[in-house]
Design a protein around this motif. Structure first.
Motif, mmCIF file in Angstrom:
data_model
loop_
_atom_site.group_PDB
_atom_site.id
_atom_site.type_symbol
_atom_site.label_atom_id
_atom_site.label_comp_id
_atom_site.label_asym_id
_atom_site.label_seq_id
_atom_site.Cartn_x
_atom_site.Cartn_y
_atom_site.Cartn_z
ATOM 1 N N SER A 185 0.698 -1.119 -0.146
ATOM 2 C CA SER A 185 -0.114 -0.018 -0.003
ATOM 3 C C SER A 185 0.811 1.266 -0.069
ATOM 4 O O SER A 185 0.340 2.302 -0.341
ATOM 5 N N ARG A 186 2.176 1.167 0.221
ATOM 6 C CA ARG A 186 2.955 2.180 0.066
ATOM 7 C C ARG A 186 4.228 2.016 0.240
ATOM 8 O O ARG A 186 5.130 2.728 -0.622
ATOM 9 N N PHE A 187 5.050 1.292 0.948
ATOM 10 C CA PHE A 187 6.552 1.065 1.250
ATOM 11 C C PHE A 187 7.250 0.023 0.226
ATOM 12 O O PHE A 187 8.505 0.295 0.082
ATOM 13 N N GLU A 206 1.918 0.760 -4.673
ATOM 14 C CA GLU A 206 0.570 1.503 -4.646
ATOM 15 C C GLU A 206 0.208 2.546 -3.488
ATOM 16 O O GLU A 206 1.422 2.999 -2.824
ATOM 17 N N THR A 207 -0.933 2.953 -3.447
ATOM 18 C CA THR A 207 -1.089 4.255 -2.393
ATOM 19 C C THR A 207 -2.072 3.669 -1.115
ATOM 20 O O THR A 207 -3.005 2.659 -1.496
ATOM 21 N N ILE A 208 -1.849 4.131 -0.160
ATOM 22 C CA ILE A 208 -2.840 3.914 0.804
ATOM 23 C C ILE A 208 -4.205 4.240 0.666
ATOM 24 O O ILE A 208 -4.928 3.488 0.769
ATOM 25 N N PHE A 209 -4.546 5.395 -0.029
ATOM 26 C CA PHE A 209 -6.158 5.855 -0.410
ATOM 27 C C PHE A 209 -6.361 4.911 -1.282
ATOM 28 O O PHE A 209 -7.383 4.561 -1.073
ATOM 29 N N SER A 269 -5.762 1.950 -2.025
ATOM 30 C CA SER A 269 -5.605 0.633 -1.320
ATOM 31 C C SER A 269 -7.025 0.180 -0.478
ATOM 32 O O SER A 269 -7.711 -0.112 -0.373
ATOM 33 N N ASN A 270 -7.301 1.645 0.196
ATOM 34 C CA ASN A 270 -8.717 1.611 1.127
ATOM 35 C C ASN A 270 -9.703 2.031 0.217
ATOM 36 O O ASN A 270 -10.688 1.060 0.676
ATOM 37 N N GLN A 271 -9.651 2.498 -0.854
ATOM 38 C CA GLN A 271 -11.112 2.743 -1.644
ATOM 39 C C GLN A 271 -11.304 1.390 -2.236
ATOM 40 O O GLN A 271 -12.574 1.027 -2.274
ATOM 41 N N ARG A 272 -10.388 0.678 -2.872
ATOM 42 C CA ARG A 272 -10.741 -0.709 -3.458
ATOM 43 C C ARG A 272 -11.273 -1.754 -2.272
ATOM 44 O O ARG A 272 -12.213 -2.360 -2.595
ATOM 45 N N ALA A 273 -10.601 -1.554 -1.024
ATOM 46 C CA ALA A 273 -11.330 -2.414 0.032
ATOM 47 C C ALA A 273 -12.586 -1.829 0.397
ATOM 48 O O ALA A 273 -13.775 -2.883 0.523
ATOM 49 N N ARG A 274 -12.768 -0.639 0.471
ATOM 50 C CA ARG A 274 -14.264 -0.338 0.419
ATOM 51 C C ARG A 274 -15.240 -0.708 -0.672
ATOM 52 O O ARG A 274 -16.558 -1.058 -0.281
ATOM 53 N N ARG A 275 -14.899 -0.598 -1.681
ATOM 54 C CA ARG A 275 -15.802 -1.135 -2.880
ATOM 55 C C ARG A 275 -15.756 -2.794 -2.678
ATOM 56 O O ARG A 275 -17.089 -3.025 -2.897
ATOM 57 N N ARG A 276 -14.970 -3.414 -2.164
ATOM 58 C CA ARG A 276 -15.022 -4.819 -2.111
ATOM 59 C C ARG A 276 -16.059 -5.184 -1.097
ATOM 60 O O ARG A 276 -16.756 -6.410 -1.123
ATOM 61 N N GLN A 277 -16.201 -4.207 0.103
ATOM 62 C CA GLN A 277 -17.286 -4.455 1.214
ATOM 63 C C GLN A 277 -18.683 -3.824 0.732
ATOM 64 O O GLN A 277 -19.368 -4.069 1.643
ATOM 65 N N GLY A 278 -18.678 -3.290 -0.436
ATOM 66 C CA GLY A 278 -20.058 -2.809 -0.788
ATOM 67 C C GLY A 278 -20.202 -1.377 -0.062
ATOM 68 O O GLY A 278 -21.286 -0.816 0.055
ATOM 69 N N VAL A 279 -18.817 -0.579 0.387
ATOM 70 C CA VAL A 279 -19.220 0.374 1.103
ATOM 71 C C VAL A 279 -18.828 1.876 0.114
ATOM 72 O O VAL A 279 -17.892 1.651 -0.929
ATOM 73 N N PRO A 280 -19.665 2.634 -0.005
ATOM 74 C CA PRO A 280 -19.407 3.818 -1.098
ATOM 75 C C PRO A 280 -18.082 4.371 -0.945
ATOM 76 O O PRO A 280 -17.787 4.702 0.320
ATOM 77 N N ALA A 281 -17.206 4.338 -1.878
ATOM 78 C CA ALA A 281 -15.768 5.035 -1.959
ATOM 79 C C ALA A 281 -16.240 6.521 -1.758
ATOM 80 O O ALA A 281 -16.927 6.995 -2.384
#
Length: 217
Positions: free
Chosen positions: A175-177, A200-203, A205-217
């Motif tokens: 996600s960053r390092f 990749e980036t933290i942002f 990576s987070n947005q992709r995870a939210r989409r996977r969980q069905g949470v609006p990005a």
């Protein structure tokens, strides 16, 4: 140096703490299986040598009162996969990061290295610490997730299996390092001296995870 190697990419392979403590001693690597990661560490070292990539071997030493990594004990010794292969530099360390209290950063800088590739043990401790400190040293980083490994933990905060720890740390590093990749993919990259897949980036990576969980990005 092999004239076919593009000097614009300047990698060094950093082989961290491949010691008997993790194979036959008190901190047995559980995931990925130790024989698989050892074989991949050997493959990475051989590929680095073939590509004229310098190899740094790191060995951890703990105080005599410690339960593990006491200098001079059989478990402190480097595993044969590493000790039998040539290296360009040796670092003995007392802290998790291979940069802390050592000459590693200066040695890499003197040779114009701009990217370190980390293999060895453990994913969640010395690998993670070294990869994260590489950023502050002005270096790019790569992590070979099948040439490394983890142990399980249980403490006051809870329990985590070796597989869970290795997987989660790999995701966080990507996600960053560090560019997280397989040994096979890395060998292909170094054979042509091409960049690893992008970190990749933290942002994102987070947005992709939210989409996977069905949470609006």
């Amino acid at each position: 140096m092999n004239p076919s190697i593009n000097p614009s990419l300047r990698r060094a392979l950093v082989v961290i703490d491949v010691q008997e403590e993790y194979v036959t001693g008190g901190l047995l690597i559980e995931y990925p299986p130790i024989q698989e990661s050892l074989a991949n560490i050997g493959r990475a070292m051989d590929a680095a040598r073939a590509a004229a990539i310098p190899i740094v071997v790191v060995q951890h030493t703990a105080p005599p009162s410690a339960p593990v990594f006491v200098k001079g004990t059989p478990a402190w010794e480097l595993h044969e996969v590493v000790s039998s292969r040539p290296r360009d530099h040796y670092v003995e360390k007392a802290f998790p990061s291979a940069f802390a209290g050592t000459d590693l950063a200066a040695w890499l800088k003197a040779r114009g290295v701009d990217t370190i590739t980390v293999v060895g043990y453990m994913t969640q401790n010395c690998d993670d610490s070294t990869l994260k400190q590489a950023e502050s040293a002005g270096l790019k980083a790569e992590f070979l997730q099948d040439a490394s490994g983890a142990v399980p933990y249980e403490n006051r905060a809870g329990f985590a299996s070796a597989e869970e720890i290795h997987r989660v740390y790999s995701v966080v590093l990507q996600s960053r390092f560090a560019s997280v990749m397989s040994t096979e993919a890395w060998i292909e990259a170094v054979s042509h001296n091409t960049p690893a897949p992008a970190v990749e980036t933290i942002f994102d990576s987070n947005q992709r995870a939210r989409r996977r969980q069905g949470v609006p990005a």
